[in-house]
Design a protein around this motif. Structure first.
Motif, PDB file in Angstrom:
ATOM      1  N   THR A  10       0.761  -1.244  -0.101  1.00 25.90           N
ATOM      2  CA  THR A  10       0.026   0.079   0.069  1.00 25.90           C
ATOM      3  C   THR A  10       0.799   1.149  -0.098  1.00 25.90           C
ATOM      4  OG1 THR A  10      -1.606  -1.070   1.383  1.00 25.90           O
ATOM      5  CG2 THR A  10      -1.861   1.308   1.362  1.00 25.90           C
ATOM      6  N   ILE A  11       0.448   2.197  -0.999  1.00 29.95           N
ATOM      7  CA  ILE A  11       1.207   3.526  -0.932  1.00 29.95           C
ATOM      8  C   ILE A  11       0.369   4.366  -0.427  1.00 29.95           C
ATOM      9  CG2 ILE A  11       2.828   2.336  -2.884  1.00 29.95           C
ATOM     10  CD1 ILE A  11       1.049   4.040  -4.794  1.00 29.95           C
ATOM     11  N   PRO A  12       0.835   5.870  -0.195  1.00 30.18           N
ATOM     12  CA  PRO A  12       0.017   6.829  -0.023  1.00 30.18           C
ATOM     13  C   PRO A  12      -0.865   7.190  -1.186  1.00 30.18           C
ATOM     14  CG  PRO A  12       2.198   7.395   0.681  1.00 30.18           C
ATOM     15  CD  PRO A  12       2.353   6.078  -0.021  1.00 30.18           C
ATOM     16  N   VAL A  13      -2.122   7.804  -0.946  1.00 34.14           N
ATOM     17  CA  VAL A  13      -3.119   8.153  -2.184  1.00 34.14           C
ATOM     18  C   VAL A  13      -2.099   8.986  -2.884  1.00 34.14           C
ATOM     19  CG1 VAL A  13      -5.121   9.346  -2.658  1.00 34.14           C
ATOM     20  CG2 VAL A  13      -5.196   8.170  -0.499  1.00 34.14           C
ATOM     21  N   PRO A  14      -2.109   8.435  -4.275  1.00 36.21           N
ATOM     22  CA  PRO A  14      -1.183   9.085  -5.327  1.00 36.21           C
ATOM     23  C   PRO A  14      -2.143  10.626  -5.699  1.00 36.21           C
ATOM     24  CG  PRO A  14      -1.725   7.006  -5.931  1.00 36.21           C
ATOM     25  CD  PRO A  14      -2.737   7.171  -4.774  1.00 36.21           C
ATOM     26  N   ARG A  15      -0.950  11.130  -6.138  1.00 39.89           N
ATOM     27  CA  ARG A  15      -1.364  12.667  -6.498  1.00 39.89           C
ATOM     28  C   ARG A  15      -0.915  12.775  -7.885  1.00 39.89           C
ATOM     29  NH1 ARG A  15      -3.237  15.973  -2.465  1.00 39.89           N
ATOM     30  NH2 ARG A  15      -2.723  15.373  -0.284  1.00 39.89           N
ATOM     31  N   THR A  16      -1.517  12.577  -8.962  1.00 43.90           N
ATOM     32  CA  THR A  16      -1.336  12.326 -10.348  1.00 43.90           C
ATOM     33  C   THR A  16      -2.573  12.924 -11.035  1.00 43.90           C
ATOM     34  OG1 THR A  16      -1.082  11.078 -12.059  1.00 43.90           O
ATOM     35  CG2 THR A  16      -2.231   9.922 -10.315  1.00 43.90           C
ATOM     36  N   ILE A  17      -2.405  13.413 -12.246  1.00 41.44           N
ATOM     37  CA  ILE A  17      -3.264  13.877 -13.198  1.00 41.44           C
ATOM     38  C   ILE A  17      -4.181  12.675 -13.597  1.00 41.44           C
ATOM     39  CG2 ILE A  17      -2.420  15.836 -14.002  1.00 41.44           C
ATOM     40  CD1 ILE A  17      -1.642  14.582 -16.472  1.00 41.44           C
ATOM     41  N   ALA A  18      -3.642  11.414 -13.464  1.00 45.20           N
ATOM     42  CA  ALA A  18      -4.299  10.060 -13.822  1.00 45.20           C
ATOM     43  C   ALA A  18      -5.008   9.748 -12.825  1.00 45.20           C
ATOM     44  CB  ALA A  18      -3.334   9.204 -14.511  1.00 45.20           C
ATOM     45  N   ASP A  19      -6.224  10.363 -12.699  1.00 45.31           N
ATOM     46  CA  ASP A  19      -7.203  10.188 -11.612  1.00 45.31           C
ATOM     47  C   ASP A  19      -7.756   8.587 -11.437  1.00 45.31           C
ATOM     48  OD1 ASP A  19     -10.383  10.411 -12.750  1.00 45.31           O
ATOM     49  OD2 ASP A  19      -8.804  11.704 -13.856  1.00 45.31           O
ATOM     50  N   GLY A  20      -7.950   8.000 -12.647  1.00 45.65           N
ATOM     51  CA  GLY A  20      -8.391   6.596 -12.646  1.00 45.65           C
ATOM     52  C   GLY A  20      -7.231   5.679 -12.317  1.00 45.65           C
ATOM     53  N   GLN A  21      -5.897   6.272 -12.089  1.00 45.15           N
ATOM     54  CA  GLN A  21      -5.052   5.176 -11.934  1.00 45.15           C
ATOM     55  C   GLN A  21      -4.503   5.642 -10.202  1.00 45.15           C
ATOM     56  OE1 GLN A  21      -2.860   5.979 -15.713  1.00 45.15           O
ATOM     57  NE2 GLN A  21      -2.183   3.843 -15.304  1.00 45.15           N
ATOM     58  N   ALA A  22      -5.253   6.361  -9.706  1.00 44.33           N
ATOM     59  CA  ALA A  22      -4.722   7.033  -8.399  1.00 44.33           C
ATOM     60  C   ALA A  22      -5.275   5.925  -7.261  1.00 44.33           C
ATOM     61  CB  ALA A  22      -5.663   8.322  -7.966  1.00 44.33           C
ATOM     62  N   VAL A  23      -4.607   4.910  -7.313  1.00 43.42           N
ATOM     63  CA  VAL A  23      -4.927   3.821  -6.485  1.00 43.42           C
ATOM     64  C   VAL A  23      -3.599   3.329  -5.445  1.00 43.42           C
ATOM     65  CG1 VAL A  23      -5.500   1.100  -6.512  1.00 43.42           C
ATOM     66  CG2 VAL A  23      -6.315   2.571  -8.285  1.00 43.42           C
ATOM     67  N   GLU A  24      -4.332   3.037  -4.176  1.00 45.30           N
ATOM     68  CA  GLU A  24      -3.317   2.738  -3.228  1.00 45.30           C
ATOM     69  C   GLU A  24      -2.639   1.368  -2.802  1.00 45.30           C
ATOM     70  OE1 GLU A  24      -4.815   4.581   0.658  1.00 45.30           O
ATOM     71  OE2 GLU A  24      -6.604   4.848  -0.691  1.00 45.30           O
ATOM     72  N   THR A  25      -3.355   0.548  -3.471  1.00 42.73           N
ATOM     73  CA  THR A  25      -3.114  -0.881  -3.641  1.00 42.73           C
ATOM     74  C   THR A  25      -3.822  -1.757  -4.482  1.00 42.73           C
ATOM     75  OG1 THR A  25      -2.581  -2.761  -2.000  1.00 42.73           O
ATOM     76  CG2 THR A  25      -4.650  -1.648  -1.682  1.00 42.73           C
ATOM     77  N   PRO A  26      -2.967  -2.680  -5.309  1.00 43.59           N
ATOM     78  CA  PRO A  26      -3.911  -3.447  -6.229  1.00 43.59           C
ATOM     79  C   PRO A  26      -5.004  -4.317  -5.606  1.00 43.59           C
ATOM     80  CG  PRO A  26      -1.503  -3.928  -6.215  1.00 43.59           C
ATOM     81  CD  PRO A  26      -1.619  -3.111  -5.037  1.00 43.59           C
ATOM     82  N   GLY A  27      -6.062  -4.557  -6.466  1.00 45.45           N
ATOM     83  CA  GLY A  27      -7.040  -5.599  -6.024  1.00 45.45           C
ATOM     84  C   GLY A  27      -6.352  -6.976  -5.898  1.00 45.45           C
ATOM     85  N   GLU A  28      -6.996  -7.625  -4.686  1.00 42.66           N
ATOM     86  CA  GLU A  28      -6.427  -8.937  -4.271  1.00 42.66           C
ATOM     87  C   GLU A  28      -6.658 -10.030  -5.600  1.00 42.66           C
ATOM     88  OE1 GLU A  28      -7.136 -12.275  -1.063  1.00 42.66           O
ATOM     89  OE2 GLU A  28      -8.406 -10.602  -0.912  1.00 42.66           O
ATOM     90  N   LEU A  29      -7.637 -10.006  -6.195  1.00 44.86           N
ATOM     91  CA  LEU A  29      -7.748 -11.118  -7.413  1.00 44.86           C
ATOM     92  C   LEU A  29      -6.929 -10.573  -8.824  1.00 44.86           C
ATOM     93  CD1 LEU A  29      -8.909 -13.604  -8.675  1.00 44.86           C
ATOM     94  CD2 LEU A  29     -11.114 -12.342  -9.078  1.00 44.86           C
TER      95      LEU A  29
END
Length: 335
Positions: free
Chosen positions: A239-258
């Motif tokens: 898990t990373i801090p909430v990303p600050r990027t213009i790519a809002d659709g990729q501003a994810v903190e951790t990958p989904g489990e599946l």
């Protein structure tokens, strides 16, 4: 889901099996989506090929219903709910595209959607989600827990929770974009896919590696949101801090489990792009290809233009995952 696994010689060099979601599931999703979702175009450009030095095939999900690939997974998942579940309604959490996909799928199926969205989501995405008839509940993405909020709403109202990527039917639906791409192009040497929570990447990897053994599966993340790359390197989800990027659709903190379990086995590498490189890709897509992309939608193209793919394959597919961006924001980024 079916239990016959997909196989791929991944980064470890050994054959691995991926349970839960298979090519048969992707094909079943394609049948459900037939006549409902758009079969989006695959665009070519001599200018782009010359710039890159390879044959490039762009799968343009910015022309999908509601403007992004997310409609595929959302409709596939909702269409499998019982009449009783559809009557009660659904809840989802999303920064924008899954929100619109679920809202539109719910409307198509005669259901009702409650969408939990960050209060700083692009206004164009909030407006579009509301326009499809959804009820919107906002939260602060930097302090709130969208999953907890959604689970509470699901329990209180009896709603079916439709997660944005951590669900086999969502993954199978997203895989239909790659199924269509390869049906049209034939075998490719590599496929570039934007990575957020990992559902699109997982669906693409399942379809592509089953149809084209040996294809290189390359994910692309924004530099500020490299949770999947870090997780693959660590061998477990981080898990990373909430990303600050213009790519809002990729501003994810951790990958989904599946998705991570699938991508860990089938994805060869993940490369990173800067916000400036994403803007450059958006500009080229607009000026030379005559298509509008949102930042997340252009990240895979950005990686190709920035020379991140080494060695460069002869024929490469690129998923343009979406085009949902308002005019003001588009001009702000590219002006």
């Amino acid at each position: 889901m079916t239990d016959s696994p997909s196989s791929h010689t991944g980064p470890t060099g050994s054959d691995v099996s991926v349970p839960d979601v298979t090519l048969d599931d992707v094909r079943d999703a394609a049948r459900r989506l037939s006549g409902v979702a758009h079969r989006t175009p695959v665009l070519r450009s001599r200018t782009l090929d010359a710039l890159v030095g390879a044959e490039v095939f762009l799968k343009c999900e910015n022309f999908q219903r509601m403007g992004a690939f997310k409609f595929r997974g959302a409709y596939n998942a909702l269409s499998r709910l019982s009449p009783e579940q559809l009557a009660r309604g659904v809840v989802a959490y999303s920064s924008g595209n899954h929100a619109q996909g679920v809202a539109l799928a719910a409307r198509e199926l005669g259901s009702h959607a409650v969408i939990v969205m960050p209060e700083d989501s692009p206004q164009s995405k909030i407006d579009a989600t509301a326009g499809y008839g959804a009820e919107i509940v906002t939260y602060d993405r930097y302090t709130g827990d969208r999953t907890a909020i959604s689970r509470r709403l699901a329990e209180e109202r009896g709603l079916a929770l439709i997660p944005p990527y951590d669900h086999p039917h969502i993954i199978a639906g997203q895989g239909t974009a790659t199924l269509e791409l390869i049906e049209e192009t034939g075998p490719l040497d590599a496929l570039l896919v934007p990575v957020g929570g990992g559902g699109l990447m997982a669906g693409a990897a399942i379809a592509a590696t089953a149809l084209v053994p040996g294809i290189r599966m390359i994910g692309v993340e924004p530099e500020a949101g490299d949770d999947t790359r870090r997780s693959l390197a660590a061998g477990h989800r981080v898990t990373i801090p909430v990303p600050r990027t213009i790519a809002d659709g990729q501003a994810v903190e951790t990958p989904g489990e599946l998705p991570f379990a699938i991508n860990q086995k089938l994805v060869d590498s993940v490369v990173l792009v800067s916000d400036a490189e994403i803007c450059a890709a958006m500009k080229l897509a607009f000026e030379r290809l005559k298509i509008v992309t949102e930042p997340s939608g252009a990240s895979a193209l950005a990686a190709l233009l920035a020379g991140r793919i080494d060695p460069l394959p002869a024929a490469i597919g690129v998923i343009i995952s979406g085009g949902n961006i308002g005019l003001d924001r588009f001009l702000e980024l590219l002006g």
